[in-house]
Design a protein around this motif. Structure first.
Motif, short mmCIF file in Angstrom:
data_model
loop_
_atom_site.label_atom_id
_atom_site.label_comp_id
_atom_site.label_asym_id
_atom_site.label_seq_id
_atom_site.Cartn_x
_atom_site.Cartn_y
_atom_site.Cartn_z
N LEU A 177 61.03 24.23 139.04
CA LEU A 177 59.87 24.17 138.15
C LEU A 177 58.61 23.86 138.95
N PRO A 178 57.62 24.74 138.96
CA PRO A 178 56.39 24.50 139.73
C PRO A 178 55.63 23.26 139.23
N ALA A 179 54.74 22.77 140.09
CA ALA A 179 53.99 21.55 139.79
C ALA A 179 53.22 21.66 138.48
N ALA A 180 52.54 22.78 138.26
CA ALA A 180 51.74 22.93 137.05
C ALA A 180 52.63 22.89 135.81
N ALA A 181 53.80 23.49 135.88
CA ALA A 181 54.72 23.48 134.75
C ALA A 181 55.26 22.08 134.50
N GLN A 182 55.50 21.32 135.57
CA GLN A 182 55.94 19.94 135.41
C GLN A 182 54.89 19.11 134.68
N LEU A 183 53.64 19.27 135.08
CA LEU A 183 52.57 18.53 134.42
C LEU A 183 52.46 18.90 132.95
N ARG A 184 52.58 20.19 132.66
CA ARG A 184 52.50 20.64 131.27
C ARG A 184 53.61 20.01 130.44
N LEU A 185 54.81 19.95 130.99
CA LEU A 185 55.93 19.39 130.25
C LEU A 185 55.77 17.89 130.03
N VAL A 186 55.31 17.17 131.05
CA VAL A 186 55.10 15.73 130.89
C VAL A 186 54.06 15.47 129.81
N GLU A 187 52.97 16.20 129.84
CA GLU A 187 51.92 16.02 128.83
C GLU A 187 52.44 16.34 127.44
N ALA A 188 53.25 17.41 127.33
CA ALA A 188 53.82 17.78 126.04
C ALA A 188 54.79 16.70 125.54
N LEU B 193 66.40 20.13 132.81
CA LEU B 193 65.23 20.03 133.67
C LEU B 193 64.91 18.57 133.94
N SER B 194 64.63 18.25 135.20
CA SER B 194 64.32 16.88 135.60
C SER B 194 62.84 16.74 135.94
N LEU B 195 62.26 15.63 135.47
CA LEU B 195 60.86 15.32 135.75
C LEU B 195 60.74 13.85 136.11
N GLY B 196 59.91 13.54 137.09
CA GLY B 196 59.65 12.14 137.43
C GLY B 196 60.60 11.60 138.48
N ASP B 197 61.11 10.39 138.25
CA ASP B 197 61.96 9.73 139.24
C ASP B 197 63.21 10.53 139.56
N THR B 198 63.62 10.46 140.80
CA THR B 198 64.88 11.05 141.25
C THR B 198 66.04 10.28 140.62
N CYS B 199 67.14 10.98 140.37
CA CYS B 199 68.33 10.32 139.85
C CYS B 199 69.57 10.83 140.58
N LEU B 200 70.65 10.06 140.44
CA LEU B 200 71.96 10.52 140.86
C LEU B 200 72.62 11.14 139.64
N PHE B 201 72.93 12.41 139.72
CA PHE B 201 73.55 13.16 138.62
C PHE B 201 75.00 13.40 138.99
N ARG C 43 65.75 15.77 141.78
CA ARG C 43 64.36 15.37 141.91
C ARG C 43 63.51 16.06 140.85
N SER C 44 62.27 15.65 140.78
CA SER C 44 61.35 16.23 139.82
C SER C 44 61.21 17.73 140.07
N GLY C 45 61.38 18.51 139.03
CA GLY C 45 61.30 19.97 139.13
C GLY C 45 62.63 20.65 139.32
N ASP C 46 63.70 19.88 139.51
CA ASP C 46 65.02 20.47 139.70
C ASP C 46 65.58 20.99 138.38
N LEU C 47 66.40 22.02 138.50
CA LEU C 47 67.05 22.65 137.35
C LEU C 47 68.56 22.63 137.56
N VAL C 48 69.28 22.27 136.51
CA VAL C 48 70.73 22.42 136.49
C VAL C 48 71.08 23.24 135.24
N VAL C 49 71.93 24.24 135.42
CA VAL C 49 72.42 25.05 134.30
C VAL C 49 73.93 25.06 134.37
#
Length: 227
Positions: free
Chosen positions: A29-40, A151-159, A177-183
């Motif tokens: 997920l690109p930076a701009a898309a991450q920001l849009r999602l956080v704001e939403a 989709l992950s945003l913000g702090d890194t986690c152990l998944f 990490r922020s912007g990572d995708l798991v499907v």
């Protein structure tokens, strides 16, 4: 916002299969898309039918707070109103978010037929503060076999991504990490998975987020069957 301000790291991380039919796509997920999602998410989390603590049938309380779009999840089913919250109608699933789910599933190798032939109509948003966790569980309350998009945003986690038989090993631990995708779909659609740990203070500074947001997109296959 330039992606380099999000601390993507010096070396690229590779796409990886973490289970049969389960794919991790780092930095999807690109930076701009991450920001849009956080704001939403900040808008959606406000009442009515906003962010809440979830109580389990055994009397416990989930440490990650949650809200839904399209359908409201409660243990263990779906409804059109926040039945275990303020009772308000759930906020609608935005078409652009449903399209993001479709694109994410496609990026992981799932064609339209494997997505159940229906649009993504559920978004479950979990907010993790520093001490929040998510126990091993399966996403099994949907009627559709379409893959789950996470989709992950913000702090890194152990998944922790496991198997379909048991909450215990074998499982694979992945840093998200922020912007990572798991499907995950197909043979891993009902695999157990969880979040044993969040790494506080690791969110990209430009995101302006303290904590971790996880947006899970699903195809319900439901027809207003909830209470």
């Amino acid at each position: 916002m330039p992606d380099e301000l999000f601390g993507a790291g010096l070396f690229p991380r590779d796409r990886a299969e973490i289970g049969p039919g389960a794919v991790h796509l780092p930095d999807w997920l690109p930076a701009a898309a991450q920001l849009r999602l956080v704001e939403a998410c900040r808008r959606w989390a406000k009442p009515p039918a906003g962010l809440r603590l979830v109580s389990t049938p055994g009397g416990g309380t989930m440490t990650a707070r949650q809200f839904g779009l399209g359908w409201h999840w409660y243990p263990y089913g779906y409804a059109r109103t926040a039945v275990d919250g303020d009772g308000a109608p759930v906020k609608p699933m935005p078409p652009w978010l449903a399209e993001l789910g479709r694109a994410a599933a496609e990026a992981a190798g799932y064609g339209s037929g494997e997505q159940g032939g229906e649009a993504y109509d559920i978004a479950l948003v979990n907010f993790y503060e520093a001490d929040a966790r998510m126990g091993m569980h399966r996403d099994s309350d949907e009627k559709s076999p379409a893959p789950v998009v996470s989709l992950s945003l913000g702090d890194t986690c152990l998944f922790r991504f496991g198997n379909t038989r048991t909450r215990t090993k074998p499982y694979t631990d992945v840093e998200l990490r922020s912007g990572d995708l798991v499907v995950f779909g197909g043979p891993s659609r009902l695999a157990y998975h969880g979040v044993p740990r969040v790494l506080p203070g690791t969110a990209p500074p430009a995101l302006g987020l303290t904590g971790r947001l996880n947006i899970t997109l699903r195809v319900s296959g439901l027809r207003d069957e909830g209470p």
